[in-house]
Scaffold this motif. Structure first.
Motif, short mmCIF file in Angstrom:
data_model
loop_
_atom_site.label_atom_id
_atom_site.label_comp_id
_atom_site.label_asym_id
_atom_site.label_seq_id
_atom_site.Cartn_x
_atom_site.Cartn_y
_atom_site.Cartn_z
N UNK A 171 0.86 -1.17 0.00
CA UNK A 171 0.00 0.00 0.00
C UNK A 171 0.90 1.23 0.00
N UNK A 172 0.31 2.39 -0.19
CA UNK A 172 1.11 3.61 -0.21
C UNK A 172 1.62 3.96 1.19
N UNK A 173 0.87 3.58 2.22
CA UNK A 173 1.36 3.76 3.59
C UNK A 173 2.58 2.87 3.82
N UNK A 174 2.52 1.65 3.29
CA UNK A 174 3.67 0.75 3.38
C UNK A 174 4.87 1.29 2.62
N UNK A 175 4.60 1.97 1.51
CA UNK A 175 5.69 2.58 0.73
C UNK A 175 6.37 3.68 1.53
N UNK A 176 5.57 4.50 2.19
CA UNK A 176 6.13 5.58 3.01
C UNK A 176 6.94 4.99 4.17
N UNK A 177 6.42 3.93 4.78
CA UNK A 177 7.16 3.27 5.87
C UNK A 177 8.45 2.66 5.35
N UNK A 178 8.40 2.01 4.18
CA UNK A 178 9.60 1.42 3.59
C UNK A 178 10.63 2.49 3.24
N UNK A 179 10.16 3.62 2.73
CA UNK A 179 11.08 4.72 2.44
C UNK A 179 11.74 5.24 3.70
N UNK A 180 10.96 5.38 4.77
CA UNK A 180 11.53 5.83 6.04
C UNK A 180 12.57 4.88 6.57
N UNK A 181 12.26 3.59 6.54
CA UNK A 181 13.21 2.58 7.01
C UNK A 181 14.46 2.58 6.14
N UNK A 182 14.28 2.67 4.82
CA UNK A 182 15.43 2.65 3.91
C UNK A 182 16.32 3.87 4.11
N UNK A 183 15.72 5.04 4.28
CA UNK A 183 16.53 6.25 4.44
C UNK A 183 17.25 6.30 5.79
N UNK A 184 16.60 5.80 6.84
CA UNK A 184 17.27 5.73 8.14
C UNK A 184 18.42 4.73 8.08
N UNK A 185 18.19 3.60 7.42
CA UNK A 185 19.27 2.61 7.27
C UNK A 185 20.42 3.17 6.45
N UNK A 186 20.09 3.92 5.40
CA UNK A 186 21.13 4.53 4.57
C UNK A 186 21.93 5.55 5.38
N UNK A 187 21.25 6.35 6.19
CA UNK A 187 21.95 7.33 7.02
C UNK A 187 22.86 6.64 8.03
#
Length: 89
Positions: free
Chosen positions: A8-24
């Motif tokens: 879902x798009x909420x899942x996409x936003x959550x995945x983006x948040x997790x990915x960007x925090x992991x990248x940082x």
């Protein structure tokens, strides 16, 4: 409640948040190691300084690509085109 619905798009936003925090976190770890090594080896400081923006950009693009590939956008008809753009970038 069973958690986040990743397709879902909420899942996409959550995945983006997790990915960007992991990248940082990954970038922070690399910068920590290079700062410790650069105290002993001078050329590491120059390489780290010159490659900082490129590393940040590459890790961010890969994180967004993975987040989108594992969530809602991967099922859209425009995803192959966007995936190709990520591959070129």
């Amino acid at each position: 409640m069973s958690g986040i619905e990743w397709n879902s798009w909420i899942g996409t936003v959550a995945a983006l948040g997790i990915a960007l925090v992991s990248a940082a976190a990954a970038i922070g770890l690399v910068m920590l190691v290079t700062s410790l090594v650069s105290r002993k080896v001078a050329w590491v400081r120059d390489v780290a300084r010159r490659s900082r923006r490129a590393l940040f950009t590459t890790v961010t693009v890969v994180a967004v690509w993975v987040a989108c590939a594992t969530s809602e956008p991967s099922q859209a008809e425009w995803w192959p085109s966007l995936s190709r753009i990520f591959l070129i970038a």
